[in-house]
Design a protein around this motif. Sequence first.
Motif, PDB file in Angstrom:
ATOM      1  N   GLY A 178      53.308  88.023  23.736  1.00 19.08           N
ATOM      2  CA  GLY A 178      53.831  89.250  23.168  1.00 19.08           C
ATOM      3  C   GLY A 178      53.991  90.338  24.205  1.00 19.08           C
ATOM      4  O   GLY A 178      54.967  91.094  24.202  1.00 19.08           O
ATOM      5  N   LYS A 179      53.069  90.428  25.131  1.00 19.92           N
ATOM      6  CA  LYS A 179      53.093  91.475  26.152  1.00 19.92           C
ATOM      7  C   LYS A 179      54.232  91.287  27.139  1.00 19.92           C
ATOM      8  O   LYS A 179      54.710  92.243  27.742  1.00 19.92           O
ATOM      9  CB  LYS A 179      51.748  91.479  26.885  1.00 19.92           C
ATOM     10  CG  LYS A 179      51.533  92.666  27.802  1.00 19.92           C
ATOM     11  CD  LYS A 179      50.191  92.579  28.520  1.00 19.92           C
ATOM     12  CE  LYS A 179      49.035  92.741  27.566  1.00 19.92           C
ATOM     13  NZ  LYS A 179      47.743  92.793  28.293  1.00 19.92           N
ATOM     14  N   ARG A 180      54.703  90.023  27.301  1.00 15.69           N
ATOM     15  CA  ARG A 180      55.718  89.755  28.316  1.00 15.69           C
ATOM     16  C   ARG A 180      57.038  89.269  27.749  1.00 15.69           C
ATOM     17  O   ARG A 180      58.076  89.450  28.379  1.00 15.69           O
ATOM     18  CB  ARG A 180      55.179  88.732  29.312  1.00 15.69           C
ATOM     19  CG  ARG A 180      54.068  89.314  30.179  1.00 15.69           C
ATOM     20  CD  ARG A 180      53.209  88.236  30.784  1.00 15.69           C
ATOM     21  NE  ARG A 180      52.207  88.821  31.684  1.00 15.69           N
ATOM     22  CZ  ARG A 180      51.049  89.317  31.275  1.00 15.69           C
ATOM     23  NH1 ARG A 180      50.732  89.278  29.984  1.00 15.69           N
ATOM     24  NH2 ARG A 180      50.192  89.834  32.136  1.00 15.69           N
ATOM     25  N   VAL A 563      53.022  75.799  27.675  1.00 14.98           N
ATOM     26  CA  VAL A 563      52.418  75.843  29.006  1.00 14.98           C
ATOM     27  C   VAL A 563      53.363  76.446  30.047  1.00 14.98           C
ATOM     28  O   VAL A 563      52.943  77.254  30.889  1.00 14.98           O
ATOM     29  CB  VAL A 563      51.962  74.432  29.433  1.00 14.98           C
ATOM     30  CG1 VAL A 563      51.551  74.416  30.903  1.00 14.98           C
ATOM     31  CG2 VAL A 563      50.805  73.971  28.560  1.00 14.98           C
ATOM     32  N   VAL A 564      54.634  76.078  30.021  1.00 12.65           N
ATOM     33  CA  VAL A 564      55.582  76.597  31.026  1.00 12.65           C
ATOM     34  C   VAL A 564      55.707  78.121  30.957  1.00 12.65           C
ATOM     35  O   VAL A 564      55.546  78.809  31.979  1.00 12.65           O
ATOM     36  CB  VAL A 564      56.958  75.914  30.882  1.00 12.65           C
ATOM     37  CG1 VAL A 564      58.004  76.634  31.717  1.00 12.65           C
ATOM     38  CG2 VAL A 564      56.864  74.455  31.300  1.00 12.65           C
ATOM     39  N   PRO A 565      55.987  78.724  29.801  1.00  9.67           N
ATOM     40  CA  PRO A 565      56.044  80.200  29.774  1.00  9.67           C
ATOM     41  C   PRO A 565      54.701  80.863  30.048  1.00  9.67           C
ATOM     42  O   PRO A 565      54.665  82.018  30.465  1.00  9.67           O
ATOM     43  CB  PRO A 565      56.552  80.517  28.364  1.00  9.67           C
ATOM     44  CG  PRO A 565      56.337  79.292  27.568  1.00  9.67           C
ATOM     45  CD  PRO A 565      56.429  78.141  28.506  1.00  9.67           C
ATOM     46  N   LEU A 566      53.591  80.149  29.824  1.00  6.06           N
ATOM     47  CA  LEU A 566      52.281  80.714  30.159  1.00  6.06           C
ATOM     48  C   LEU A 566      52.163  80.891  31.667  1.00  6.06           C
ATOM     49  O   LEU A 566      51.722  81.947  32.154  1.00  6.06           O
ATOM     50  CB  LEU A 566      51.172  79.807  29.631  1.00  6.06           C
ATOM     51  CG  LEU A 566      49.740  80.238  29.979  1.00  6.06           C
ATOM     52  CD1 LEU A 566      49.427  81.610  29.398  1.00  6.06           C
ATOM     53  CD2 LEU A 566      48.732  79.202  29.487  1.00  6.06           C
ATOM     54  N   PHE A 567      52.545  79.895  32.443  1.00  4.18           N
ATOM     55  CA  PHE A 567      52.553  80.044  33.893  1.00  4.18           C
ATOM     56  C   PHE A 567      53.558  81.108  34.321  1.00  4.18           C
ATOM     57  O   PHE A 567      53.287  81.900  35.239  1.00  4.18           O
ATOM     58  CB  PHE A 567      52.885  78.701  34.560  1.00  4.18           C
ATOM     59  CG  PHE A 567      51.689  77.843  34.826  1.00  4.18           C
ATOM     60  CD1 PHE A 567      50.987  77.956  36.013  1.00  4.18           C
ATOM     61  CD2 PHE A 567      51.266  76.917  33.886  1.00  4.18           C
ATOM     62  CE1 PHE A 567      49.883  77.159  36.261  1.00  4.18           C
ATOM     63  CE2 PHE A 567      50.158  76.111  34.119  1.00  4.18           C
ATOM     64  CZ  PHE A 567      49.466  76.228  35.321  1.00  4.18           C
ATOM     65  N   THR A 572      55.589  85.037  37.780  1.00  2.00           N
ATOM     66  CA  THR A 572      56.882  85.653  38.070  1.00  2.00           C
ATOM     67  C   THR A 572      56.686  87.165  38.080  1.00  2.00           C
ATOM     68  O   THR A 572      55.868  87.699  37.324  1.00  2.00           O
ATOM     69  CB  THR A 572      57.942  85.270  37.019  1.00  2.00           C
ATOM     70  OG1 THR A 572      57.457  85.586  35.711  1.00  2.00           O
ATOM     71  CG2 THR A 572      58.267  83.797  37.100  1.00  2.00           C
ATOM     72  N   VAL A 573      57.448  87.846  38.918  1.00  2.00           N
ATOM     73  CA  VAL A 573      57.269  89.298  39.064  1.00  2.00           C
ATOM     74  C   VAL A 573      57.586  90.009  37.760  1.00  2.00           C
ATOM     75  O   VAL A 573      56.829  90.851  37.284  1.00  2.00           O
ATOM     76  CB  VAL A 573      58.159  89.830  40.206  1.00  2.00           C
ATOM     77  CG1 VAL A 573      58.032  91.347  40.311  1.00  2.00           C
ATOM     78  CG2 VAL A 573      57.771  89.178  41.528  1.00  2.00           C
ATOM     79  N   GLN A 671      65.527  82.382  34.454  1.00  6.37           N
ATOM     80  CA  GLN A 671      64.920  83.417  35.286  1.00  6.37           C
ATOM     81  C   GLN A 671      65.784  83.700  36.524  1.00  6.37           C
ATOM     82  O   GLN A 671      65.962  84.855  36.929  1.00  6.37           O
ATOM     83  CB  GLN A 671      63.512  82.961  35.716  1.00  6.37           C
ATOM     84  CG  GLN A 671      62.656  84.056  36.325  1.00  6.37           C
ATOM     85  CD  GLN A 671      62.083  85.000  35.294  1.00  6.37           C
ATOM     86  OE1 GLN A 671      61.879  84.646  34.141  1.00  6.37           O
ATOM     87  NE2 GLN A 671      61.830  86.238  35.704  1.00  6.37           N
ATOM     88  N   PHE A 672      66.344  82.650  37.105  1.00 11.60           N
ATOM     89  CA  PHE A 672      67.209  82.820  38.278  1.00 11.60           C
ATOM     90  C   PHE A 672      68.507  83.547  37.907  1.00 11.60           C
ATOM     91  O   PHE A 672      68.959  84.438  38.634  1.00 11.60           O
ATOM     92  CB  PHE A 672      67.530  81.452  38.882  1.00 11.60           C
ATOM     93  CG  PHE A 672      68.447  81.507  40.061  1.00 11.60           C
ATOM     94  CD1 PHE A 672      67.980  81.888  41.315  1.00 11.60           C
ATOM     95  CD2 PHE A 672      69.798  81.197  39.925  1.00 11.60           C
ATOM     96  CE1 PHE A 672      68.837  81.955  42.405  1.00 11.60           C
ATOM     97  CE2 PHE A 672      70.656  81.254  41.012  1.00 11.60           C
ATOM     98  CZ  PHE A 672      70.175  81.637  42.261  1.00 11.60           C
TER      99      PHE A 672
END
Length: 808
Positions: A178-180, A563-567, A572-573, A671-672
């Motif tokens: 939620g925060k990101r 798991v992927v969005p958790l990392f 990621t900046v 993201q890219f």
Amino acid sequence: MRRLLLALALGLAVQAAPALAQCFSDPDTNAEWAAIITGDETATEFSIEGSCCQAEVCGLGCPEEVPPPPPGYGIAVFTAIIVFVLVGFASVFAIKGKSENFFVAGRSLPLWVVTATLASQSIDANALLGNATLSFKYHFWDGACLPIGLGLSLILNAIFLARFINEDHNLTLPDVFGKRYGKLVEVIASTCCITSFIFLLAGNLAGMGVILNYLLFDDTEESLAGAIALSAIIVLIYTVAGGLYSVAYTDCLQAAVGWTGCCVFAFYVIAKEPVSAPPPSIGFPGYIYPDDETCQMYEGVPCTSDETLCCYNEAKWCPSEDDCTLDNGAYPFGDQRVFSDQMTNAHALAPFPNAVMFNWATIFVLAFGNLAALDFQARCMASKTPRIATIGCAIAGCLTFVVGIPWSYLGAMVRVYYGPDSARAAFETDSCQTGLGLPTCALWLPDESAFLKFLVNEVPPGLGAWAMIGIVAASMSTCDGAILAMGTCFSHNIMRNLGSLFKRFEGRLPNISEKNLLLWARIVSIPFAAAAMFIAMFAKPRHSLGVGYLLVVAFDVVLASVVVPLFGAFYTVTPSPLAGLCAVLVGITVRVVLEYTLPKDGYVILPFPGEEFVDYGAAASTAYPAFIDVDSSEHWDPELEQCEAPRFNDWTGVDSLAAPVAGLITFVSVQFMERKGPLFKFDPNGIMAPYMKDFQEDQWKFQQSMRNLTNSWMSELNASARSLNASGRSSLGKSGRSQMSERATAIASLNASSKAADNSDRSGDSPKVGASVHFADDKAGAPSTPELKGGSEDEGFKEFQKVLSEDE
């Protein structure tokens, strides 16, 4: 010859079950055997009182029955359960009505408690009972992959995530999303996590229920449902009452009692058991030994049909029906405790199949999927400091290896007493297998309660009871954590956001606030526990892979989705909400599609070449196996009478690995593409906008005020340091130096206290993870705004400290 073998088998049967009239599914095959056994060519069925199909057809004794456990075992285990529940209730007084105390134990847990609770969540019924059962039914690595995967997950968490999770100051893991990424991703991630934990809870309720069923009930499929229901009620009551305080301190007690019992039991049996794995089969009258070494071991004699072959020495080993040493000939070359190449060679277990792909997939799923475990990360959040969270995860991972892996060695020892070469072995009469050379009675039917019977009948009574208490304690410690995590996550992350996601629910749902959050978390825990209970009842926990399979399913769900969005949230900046959403949806889609498109026959074995990778078929012939001492014309010829069976073809595990890879590619790609700006402009107050909850906002504002105060003091110190350089340190009196020293100490304390907020991303309004605050010197002398740089102190402050030190 057949009559002699049958008579001997019947005479040696210690306690036989009533013979079945139909031993084969095919009426023609049953009639053919009926004619042989009764001597009547017109017979279509047979029934010999006091015998069984296994004795009539296979020439093997009926399986010996094992006596039920003494009442003392059940009393000891249930007494331990009562003690655990009472400790859980006692912790209710520590909550004091505060949701933070209920969810994350006031963020106050010290290292020893964090370590104990993390290891208790990891060392569950799957890592112990499921592990030992799998290694008994299959082999060492089939069981060991469970504790290895669980232990690796904690070590990976210590390396990559634990400190960030603790510094992020959340109540639940989905708060990170939620925060990101916004409310939509938060709700989807929460749903995936809850689904995962329903399966995790079901697996542990099944494990605990199996033990209670064996000790307190009839040890039947019908009574198992009642034992699972009792397990669910016991764990639910004290978990809902006490929250994480209850879970944490009962975990410590369960760890103290359970770990010690499990370790003492495992290492004692490994050290004291005279036979670590089934030796080469001694055989039975008419059994042909496979090689000269085995022949010499058992002092074999020349066979009757072919004197160049070596057969069972009946005069030595079976002089009479009352004095007979024999087995079922199931291990011609013997078994091993561990096959060193089982994880690298698909044919390592020949003539039995090897689920090598599934074992590697299991380790990967548990190692990475567990990083999104609600209970693991809740304990990281509850740790007093990020360092404690990190060290606790690392130690708990090592403890998982130490406690869990030795139980994998026990499987071979249990096979000595309850395996296919034991007097208690049961076989499916209507089965054949070409690789084993068996036209009938090829399929061994493992006793699902064999390991518990081993605890009761083959080890010292006190040690066996202690080990059972350890399994129950491990199961309870994971069950309570799962129940708490689901209730917390649903009330905090889903109910609060439904109004935002679905406008029709806005104003109709209960208003979840800090005041009633604790109550709703307790209420919603009940249906989730009930759902897991029914899955445990009806998902056939006694299927071929045992209770451990539900553990793999649980973390397969979150590995594909979360798991992927958790990392990405921490590495990621500026995490992209669109990248997070796409990664979750693509991972889920790929996993679901592959689940229903890949070939799966339920045996989790890939279609490798070789006869051992062919399934069992229906009985193929009335002829003898090739290892029986009869004329070669009476031996089964698989070319003429084929055992019709399909090759194993199950790609389970491939889908588990493909889904997170697809999610990772998606996340990185989006993201890219958004490196220069978002592809879509979302409503800044909508469901795709990162946000903070009330308690996070309050903390962030508090940290901001501390920063402003620190900036003001830093400006004063910078000015004083410059003045000191210009006029000389002697102009600063002792009281002035003391005052500045106190102010510097206060600044250091404030800067350290605000680090948690500095490590939390607030959509660009607060510093990013891993950065530290640098207080810039404002040329106008006014308090400045914190900016991100590599250091934690500015040059003026360093210079001041240097001068002050020299002056002292």
